[in-house]
Design a protein around this motif. Structure first.
Motif, PDB file in Angstrom:
ATOM      1  N   VAL A  58       0.812  -1.209   0.000  1.00  0.00           N
ATOM      2  CA  VAL A  58       0.000   0.000   0.000  1.00  0.00           C
ATOM      3  C   VAL A  58       0.853   1.271   0.000  1.00  0.00           C
ATOM      4  CG1 VAL A  58      -1.715   1.307   1.340  1.00  0.00           C
ATOM      5  CG2 VAL A  58      -1.933  -1.160   1.108  1.00  0.00           C
ATOM      6  N   THR A  59       2.102   1.185   0.473  1.00  0.00           N
ATOM      7  CA  THR A  59       2.958   2.369   0.457  1.00  0.00           C
ATOM      8  C   THR A  59       3.270   2.830  -0.974  1.00  0.00           C
ATOM      9  OG1 THR A  59       4.909   0.942   0.667  1.00  0.00           O
ATOM     10  CG2 THR A  59       4.034   1.930   2.692  1.00  0.00           C
ATOM     11  N   HIS A  60       2.967   1.981  -1.950  1.00  0.00           N
ATOM     12  CA  HIS A  60       3.149   2.346  -3.365  1.00  0.00           C
ATOM     13  C   HIS A  60       1.838   2.873  -3.953  1.00  0.00           C
ATOM     14  CE1 HIS A  60       7.182   0.300  -4.177  1.00  0.00           C
ATOM     15  NE2 HIS A  60       6.968   0.233  -2.871  1.00  0.00           N
ATOM     16  N   ALA A  61       1.040   3.499  -3.098  1.00  0.00           N
ATOM     17  CA  ALA A  61      -0.296   3.968  -3.465  1.00  0.00           C
ATOM     18  C   ALA A  61      -0.298   4.908  -4.665  1.00  0.00           C
ATOM     19  CB  ALA A  61      -0.947   4.663  -2.264  1.00  0.00           C
ATOM     20  N   ALA A  62       0.679   5.806  -4.751  1.00  0.00           N
ATOM     21  CA  ALA A  62       0.713   6.761  -5.866  1.00  0.00           C
ATOM     22  C   ALA A  62       0.809   6.017  -7.198  1.00  0.00           C
ATOM     23  CB  ALA A  62       1.888   7.721  -5.703  1.00  0.00           C
ATOM     24  N   GLY A  63       1.622   4.986  -7.245  1.00  0.00           N
ATOM     25  CA  GLY A  63       1.749   4.194  -8.460  1.00  0.00           C
ATOM     26  C   GLY A  63       0.467   3.454  -8.794  1.00  0.00           C
ATOM     27  N   TYR A  64      -0.198   2.941  -7.766  1.00  0.00           N
ATOM     28  CA  TYR A  64      -1.461   2.233  -7.984  1.00  0.00           C
ATOM     29  C   TYR A  64      -2.501   3.154  -8.621  1.00  0.00           C
ATOM     30  CZ  TYR A  64       0.079  -1.646  -4.938  1.00  0.00           C
ATOM     31  OH  TYR A  64       0.736  -2.719  -4.389  1.00  0.00           O
ATOM     32  N   ILE A  65      -2.614   4.362  -8.066  1.00  0.00           N
ATOM     33  CA  ILE A  65      -3.601   5.318  -8.581  1.00  0.00           C
ATOM     34  C   ILE A  65      -3.236   5.772  -9.988  1.00  0.00           C
ATOM     35  CG2 ILE A  65      -4.570   7.640  -8.270  1.00  0.00           C
ATOM     36  CD1 ILE A  65      -5.772   5.524  -6.422  1.00  0.00           C
ATOM     37  N   ALA A  66      -1.947   5.994 -10.232  1.00  0.00           N
ATOM     38  CA  ALA A  66      -1.515   6.415 -11.570  1.00  0.00           C
ATOM     39  C   ALA A  66      -1.852   5.355 -12.618  1.00  0.00           C
ATOM     40  CB  ALA A  66      -0.018   6.707 -11.570  1.00  0.00           C
ATOM     41  N   LEU A  67      -1.863   4.088 -12.203  1.00  0.00           N
ATOM     42  CA  LEU A  67      -2.241   3.008 -13.111  1.00  0.00           C
ATOM     43  C   LEU A  67      -3.761   2.895 -13.230  1.00  0.00           C
ATOM     44  CD1 LEU A  67       0.345   0.311 -11.959  1.00  0.00           C
ATOM     45  CD2 LEU A  67       0.266   1.373 -14.223  1.00  0.00           C
ATOM     46  N   GLU A  68      -4.450   2.881 -12.099  1.00  0.00           N
ATOM     47  CA  GLU A  68      -5.899   2.687 -12.099  1.00  0.00           C
ATOM     48  C   GLU A  68      -6.648   3.830 -12.782  1.00  0.00           C
ATOM     49  OE1 GLU A  68      -7.886   0.126 -11.175  1.00  0.00           O
ATOM     50  OE2 GLU A  68      -6.042  -1.021 -10.953  1.00  0.00           O
ATOM     51  N   LYS A  69      -6.193   5.062 -12.580  1.00  0.00           N
ATOM     52  CA  LYS A  69      -6.830   6.226 -13.205  1.00  0.00           C
ATOM     53  C   LYS A  69      -6.259   6.510 -14.595  1.00  0.00           C
ATOM     54  CE  LYS A  69      -9.468   8.620 -11.703  1.00  0.00           C
ATOM     55  NZ  LYS A  69     -10.954   8.574 -11.796  1.00  0.00           N
ATOM     56  N   GLU A  70      -5.329   5.666 -15.022  1.00  0.00           N
ATOM     57  CA  GLU A  70      -4.696   5.770 -16.345  1.00  0.00           C
ATOM     58  C   GLU A  70      -3.945   7.096 -16.532  1.00  0.00           C
ATOM     59  OE1 GLU A  70      -7.556   4.812 -19.376  1.00  0.00           O
ATOM     60  OE2 GLU A  70      -7.571   2.698 -18.818  1.00  0.00           O
ATOM     61  N   GLU A 278     -12.467   7.415  -2.767  1.00  0.00           N
ATOM     62  CA  GLU A 278     -12.372   6.720  -4.047  1.00  0.00           C
ATOM     63  C   GLU A 278     -11.009   6.041  -4.186  1.00  0.00           C
ATOM     64  OE1 GLU A 278     -12.651   7.543  -8.888  1.00  0.00           O
ATOM     65  OE2 GLU A 278     -13.077   9.171  -7.469  1.00  0.00           O
ATOM     66  N   SER A 279      -9.984   6.698  -3.648  1.00  0.00           N
ATOM     67  CA  SER A 279      -8.626   6.168  -3.748  1.00  0.00           C
ATOM     68  C   SER A 279      -8.481   4.851  -3.009  1.00  0.00           C
ATOM     69  CB  SER A 279      -7.615   7.186  -3.204  1.00  0.00           C
ATOM     70  OG  SER A 279      -7.605   8.357  -3.981  1.00  0.00           O
ATOM     71  N   TYR A 280      -9.118   4.733  -1.831  1.00  0.00           N
ATOM     72  CA  TYR A 280      -9.001   3.495  -1.057  1.00  0.00           C
ATOM     73  C   TYR A 280      -9.464   2.299  -1.890  1.00  0.00           C
ATOM     74  CZ  TYR A 280      -8.954   6.880   2.823  1.00  0.00           C
ATOM     75  OH  TYR A 280      -8.680   7.940   3.652  1.00  0.00           O
ATOM     76  N   GLU A 281     -10.590   2.465  -2.572  1.00  0.00           N
ATOM     77  CA  GLU A 281     -11.142   1.378  -3.390  1.00  0.00           C
ATOM     78  C   GLU A 281     -10.226   1.048  -4.566  1.00  0.00           C
ATOM     79  OE1 GLU A 281     -13.702  -0.371  -2.645  1.00  0.00           O
ATOM     80  OE2 GLU A 281     -14.705   0.834  -1.104  1.00  0.00           O
ATOM     81  N   LEU A 282      -9.701   2.083  -5.217  1.00  0.00           N
ATOM     82  CA  LEU A 282      -8.837   1.872  -6.376  1.00  0.00           C
ATOM     83  C   LEU A 282      -7.510   1.219  -5.975  1.00  0.00           C
ATOM     84  CD1 LEU A 282      -9.428   5.243  -8.274  1.00  0.00           C
ATOM     85  CD2 LEU A 282     -10.273   2.972  -8.924  1.00  0.00           C
ATOM     86  N   ILE A 283      -6.977   1.648  -4.838  1.00  0.00           N
ATOM     87  CA  ILE A 283      -5.727   1.051  -4.333  1.00  0.00           C
ATOM     88  C   ILE A 283      -5.948  -0.429  -4.037  1.00  0.00           C
ATOM     89  CG2 ILE A 283      -4.127   1.023  -2.371  1.00  0.00           C
ATOM     90  CD1 ILE A 283      -4.570   4.131  -2.276  1.00  0.00           C
ATOM     91  N   ALA A 298     -10.591  -0.304   5.730  1.00  0.00           N
ATOM     92  CA  ALA A 298     -10.180   0.409   6.946  1.00  0.00           C
ATOM     93  C   ALA A 298      -8.665   0.338   7.137  1.00  0.00           C
ATOM     94  CB  ALA A 298     -10.893  -0.157   8.164  1.00  0.00           C
ATOM     95  N   LEU A 299      -8.063  -0.784   6.740  1.00  0.00           N
ATOM     96  CA  LEU A 299      -6.608  -0.928   6.845  1.00  0.00           C
ATOM     97  C   LEU A 299      -5.898   0.000   5.873  1.00  0.00           C
ATOM     98  CD1 LEU A 299      -5.966  -4.774   7.212  1.00  0.00           C
ATOM     99  CD2 LEU A 299      -5.502  -2.994   8.898  1.00  0.00           C
ATOM    100  N   ILE A 300      -6.429   0.101   4.667  1.00  0.00           N
ATOM    101  CA  ILE A 300      -5.828   0.981   3.670  1.00  0.00           C
ATOM    102  C   ILE A 300      -5.946   2.436   4.119  1.00  0.00           C
ATOM    103  CG2 ILE A 300      -6.007   1.809   1.289  1.00  0.00           C
ATOM    104  CD1 ILE A 300      -6.919  -1.000   0.510  1.00  0.00           C
ATOM    105  N   LYS A 301      -7.087   2.781   4.666  1.00  0.00           N
ATOM    106  CA  LYS A 301      -7.287   4.138   5.179  1.00  0.00           C
ATOM    107  C   LYS A 301      -6.300   4.449   6.298  1.00  0.00           C
ATOM    108  CE  LYS A 301     -10.860   7.173   7.121  1.00  0.00           C
ATOM    109  NZ  LYS A 301     -12.297   7.269   7.509  1.00  0.00           N
ATOM    110  N   ALA A 302      -6.126   3.513   7.207  1.00  0.00           N
ATOM    111  CA  ALA A 302      -5.185   3.705   8.311  1.00  0.00           C
ATOM    112  C   ALA A 302      -3.762   3.832   7.793  1.00  0.00           C
ATOM    113  CB  ALA A 302      -5.291   2.544   9.298  1.00  0.00           C
ATOM    114  N   ALA A 303      -3.432   3.003   6.819  1.00  0.00           N
ATOM    115  CA  ALA A 303      -2.080   3.042   6.259  1.00  0.00           C
ATOM    116  C   ALA A 303      -1.777   4.394   5.633  1.00  0.00           C
ATOM    117  CB  ALA A 303      -1.919   1.932   5.218  1.00  0.00           C
ATOM    118  N   LEU A 304      -2.707   4.928   4.851  1.00  0.00           N
ATOM    119  CA  LEU A 304      -2.482   6.215   4.192  1.00  0.00           C
ATOM    120  C   LEU A 304      -2.392   7.362   5.197  1.00  0.00           C
ATOM    121  CD1 LEU A 304      -4.693   6.023   0.968  1.00  0.00           C
ATOM    122  CD2 LEU A 304      -2.222   5.838   1.168  1.00  0.00           C
ATOM    123  N   SER A 305      -3.037   7.193   6.343  1.00  0.00           N
ATOM    124  CA  SER A 305      -2.950   8.237   7.370  1.00  0.00           C
ATOM    125  C   SER A 305      -1.612   8.194   8.100  1.00  0.00           C
ATOM    126  CB  SER A 305      -4.097   8.082   8.376  1.00  0.00           C
ATOM    127  OG  SER A 305      -3.912   6.932   9.187  1.00  0.00           O
TER     128      SER A 305
END
Length: 357
Positions: A58-70, A278-283, A298-305
């Motif tokens: 999940v720490t690679h969240a920026a990459g995940y979003i850049a892929l999911e949102k194209e 929206e990001s939590y779901e996409l990640i 909830a885990l992803i939300k906690a991680a991003l915080s």
């Protein structure tokens, strides 16, 4: 009558020639979009395949979003095919980029610095995430402070990882030696999923681990966070945990695409900050695709915080961590005095991306 007909034919001929000349001029003149640098508007752009590496974390969240949102596809252009390769650790990633198996991607500064000092053929082009790791003690370990780790065993995800470097700095600042006996703390490598089992069975007593594993350990009652992410060294959590790197070959041949990738990274960070739900779901969607298993939202939300998404890169923090790797023996043939990372960072690419070039 003949004169009138002749004049008419002459006029038609003149108008026809003028029209043809106008068409030729229009074809030679560049369109308003020409030279704009937008790859999708360039029909002459040659097909390119870009191989991108990323972790199942999940720490690679920026990459995940850049892929999911194209964002990557939009910024790199329609002529670019993006191939994603998932990695479990920084050592494998760093070997892959050094040997040309991937062109760019997300990794921690620890293993990538170690590899750079061997191969010197890739560069840091942007930050992605600062912090996001925590120190957790097992519930039956008897550990409540860092000083209690004397005589205990601490797990880290992989040897030479950024997490191990942070752990070494943390132990040093608390006066705890690293040893192979009970006179100090012992460090062992365990995959995060194995660490949960080892903590439960009291085979290891603590772990310095990236989120969301720390939060998950607490929620499952296996242990408790004793040093939160914003107290982990260096710089109290504000240190690069995930960076974006690119090979020298890729930068040399496709610098425009390297800039475009950084733009996509910036766009992803902005999107997460503006659209967290929206990001939590996409990640989670991308994580499921890469690892075969998703997480509780909830885990992803906690991680991003518990992390700071940023494109900024602290050269001083990376240098400090590299010195720890040298002292730990992970970096050979380089001393603290001869360490030179001036060519490891090429933040001119980040500057170009931010300025819109």
């Amino acid at each position: 009558m003949k004169k009138t007909l002749g004049l008419i034919l002459t006029l038609v001929l003149v108008l026809t020639l003028a029209a043809c000349g106008g068409k030729n001029n229009a074809a030679e003149s560049p369109s308003p979009d020409a030279g704009s640098g937008t790859a999708t508007n360039s029909p002459s752009a040659k097909p390119v395949t870009v191989k991108l590496g990323i972790f199942k974390n999940v720490t690679h969240a920026a990459g995940y979003i850049a892929l999911e949102k194209e964002f990557f596809q939009k910024q790199l252009g329609e002529h670019v095919t993006i191939e994603v390769q998932a990695f479990d650790n920084g050592s494998d990633f760093s070997t892959a980029i050094a040997t040309g198996q991937i062109d760019l991607g997300y990794v921690g500064p620890g293993p990538s610095t170690n590899q750079f000092l061997k191969s010197s053929n890739f560069r840091v082009i942007s930050g992605a995430d600062n912090g996001g790791a925590v120190l957790v003690a097992g519930k039956d370990s008897g550990v409540t402070t860092v000083k209690d780790l004397v005589g205990k065993t601490i797990a880290i995800p992989t040897k030479g990882s950024t997490n191990e470097i942070s752990l070494r700095l943390l132990l040093e600042q608390e006066g705890v030696k690293i040893t192979t006996d009970n006179s100090g703390a012992q460090i062992v490598a365990r995959a995060p999923s194995d660490t949960l089992v080892a903590l439960r069975q009291n085979e290891v007593h603590a772990t310095l681990i990236p989120e969301p594993w720390g939060t998950q350990i607490e929620e499952e009652g296996i242990g408790k966070v004793i040093v939160p992410w914003d107290q982990i060294p260096p710089n109290n959590g504000d240190y690069p945990l995930v960076i974006l790197v690119a090979s020298d070959k890729f930068i040399s041949e496709h610098r425009d695409l390297a800039v475009a990738a950084v733009k996509a990274n910036l766009e992803a960070i902005d999107f997460i900050n503006a659209n967290p739900d929206e990001s939590y779901e996409l990640i989670n969607k991308r994580l499921s695709e890469l690892s075969g298993k998703g997480l509780d939202i909830a885990l992803i939300k906690a991680a991003l915080s518990h992390m700071k998404l940023t494109s900024d890169v602290s050269e001083a923090a990376i240098e400090e961590m590299a010195k720890v790797s040298i002292e730990a023996g992970y970096i050979k043939d380089v001393t603290v005095d001869t360490l030179d990372l001036s060519k490891f960072l090429d933040l001119s690419i980040l500057e170009d991306a931010k300025s819109g070039k």
